[in-house]
Motif scaffolding. Structure first.
Motif, short mmCIF file in Angstrom:
data_model
loop_
_atom_site.label_atom_id
_atom_site.label_comp_id
_atom_site.label_asym_id
_atom_site.label_seq_id
_atom_site.Cartn_x
_atom_site.Cartn_y
_atom_site.Cartn_z
N THR A 85 39.50 39.82 39.00
CA THR A 85 41.27 40.30 38.45
C THR A 85 41.33 39.37 37.38
O THR A 85 40.77 38.09 36.43
CB THR A 85 41.92 39.18 39.27
OG1 THR A 85 41.95 38.14 39.15
CG2 THR A 85 41.82 40.50 40.10
N TYR A 86 42.07 39.49 36.69
CA TYR A 86 42.66 38.43 35.01
C TYR A 86 42.35 36.90 35.33
O TYR A 86 42.22 36.05 34.78
CB TYR A 86 44.40 38.47 34.43
CG TYR A 86 44.37 40.13 34.13
CD1 TYR A 86 43.67 40.48 33.10
CD2 TYR A 86 45.30 40.91 34.54
CE1 TYR A 86 43.49 42.07 32.33
CE2 TYR A 86 44.74 42.46 34.18
CZ TYR A 86 44.08 43.12 32.96
OH TYR A 86 44.00 43.66 32.98
N MET A 87 42.97 36.76 36.37
CA MET A 87 42.74 35.08 37.11
C MET A 87 41.37 34.34 37.10
O MET A 87 41.31 33.68 36.65
CB MET A 87 44.10 35.14 38.23
CG MET A 87 44.88 34.75 38.22
SD MET A 87 45.18 33.49 36.96
CE MET A 87 47.57 33.35 36.82
N ASP A 88 40.79 35.74 37.77
CA ASP A 88 38.78 35.11 37.71
C ASP A 88 38.32 34.43 36.28
O ASP A 88 38.29 33.92 36.09
CB ASP A 88 38.51 36.22 38.51
CG ASP A 88 38.46 36.33 39.91
OD1 ASP A 88 39.30 35.22 40.43
OD2 ASP A 88 38.61 37.49 40.56
N VAL A 89 38.52 35.48 35.63
CA VAL A 89 37.72 35.31 34.30
C VAL A 89 39.11 35.37 33.59
O VAL A 89 38.88 33.81 33.14
CB VAL A 89 37.92 37.00 33.50
CG1 VAL A 89 36.74 36.71 32.55
CG2 VAL A 89 36.74 37.68 34.76
N ASP A 90 40.11 35.64 33.02
CA ASP A 90 40.08 34.42 31.62
C ASP A 90 41.12 32.74 32.18
O ASP A 90 41.30 32.08 31.20
CB ASP A 90 41.96 35.59 31.40
CG ASP A 90 41.66 36.74 30.84
OD1 ASP A 90 41.73 37.26 29.82
OD2 ASP A 90 41.30 37.24 31.17
#
Length: 286
Positions: A85-90
């Protein structure tokens, strides 16, 4: 001034590969974090060291910042894939890097977010980026936050429409942008490594309305100018429907695109690459 040791995360991505070339051109010593070294073609051994690691897995990053002065992260995703997810990466992957940078007493951390990210925190794509920006600002490290306008590569959607002979826009099409090419953005980042504790917003050399961008796309295919203007309520309804009925994987990028396209997003102008030329080159490959 030459920077001694720079760690670059995201070196194989669209922007990261341009940043890597710009750093090496200026004779910086670069350590590039790469998930799959076999795919990596840059062989400039004088200035480049490749380390295999995955920013989403903190255990692979242990001591990666030893001896590093500056960390540059272009880590982020436009479209969620591979179950991340965005939270995992960004957010989280950049936090993993920041923790290592703090441990190794790195002096400076450069992070690429996006134009007006702070204003659009409600968008899934920005929520994670801005959460990291907040953490970086209070980390105690010198920071630089780069806020580019849209990339030329994001403007390919107009070419896809133009190929079929007509471009659809929401509203009047007078909304203005100045998108930037990855190569120009990379040069800007490397030329501004002395600027610390600042947020730098930057765009390309040409301020273009959506109507003008659509015309450039149609011209690139040698098609007559056919632009269909849809009422703005349809844009809002589209965003609402996507949020309601699809997963964030589907709606994240479209929500971002449709929201930013609704008003002017002009950044200070910079660079030499023009969208018109980019479109003509792209058409050769389509």
């Amino acid at each position: 001034m030459k920077h001694t040791n720079i760690l670059l995360a995201g070196a194989t991505g669209y922007l990261g590969s341009y940043v890597l070339n710009a750093l090496i051109e200026k004779q910086n010593q670069v350590v590039a974090i790469v998930r799959n070294p076999d795919k990596f073609l840059n062989t400039n051994e004088n200035y480049l060291e490749i380390k295999q690691a995955e920013v989403t897995k903190p255990e692979t990053l242990r001591d990666i910042c030893k001896g590093i002065d500056t960390v540059i992260s272009t880590v982020g995703i436009t479209r969620q894939k591979e179950g991340l997810t965005y939270m995992d990466v960004d957010y989280q992957a950049n936090m993993n890097l920041l923790e290592e940078a703090k441990k190794a007493s790195v002096k400076h951390f450069v992070y690429v977010s996006a134009i007006n990210g702070n204003k659009y925190r409600n968008l899934k794509i920005f929520e994670a980026k801005e959460k990291f920006v907040d953490a970086l600002k209070v980390s105690g490290l010198n920071y630089t936050i780069i806020r580019p306008n849209g990339f030329f590569s994001d403007m390919k959607d107009f070419l896809q429409m133009a190929k079929s002979g007509r471009v659809y826009l929401f509203g009047s099409g007078h909304q203005k942008f100045n998108p930037i090419h990855g190569k120009d953005l990379a040069t800007f980042i490397v030329d501004n490594l002395e600027e610390t504790n600042k947020e730098l917003t930057i765009g390309g050399p040409d301020e273009l309305s959506l109507n003008e961008i659509s015309e450039l796309a149609l011209n690139a295919f040698n098609k007559p100018i056919k632009i269909i203007h849809l009422p703005d309520w349809m844009r809002k309804l589209t965003i609402w429907s996507l949020r309601t009925f699809t997963s964030v994987k589907t709606y994240g990028p479209i929500e971002f695109f449709l929201t930013l396209m609704a008003e002017d997003n002009i950044a200070p102008t910079y660079g030499e690459q023009r969208l018109k030329d980019f479109y003509f080159k792209e058409v050769q490959t389509i």
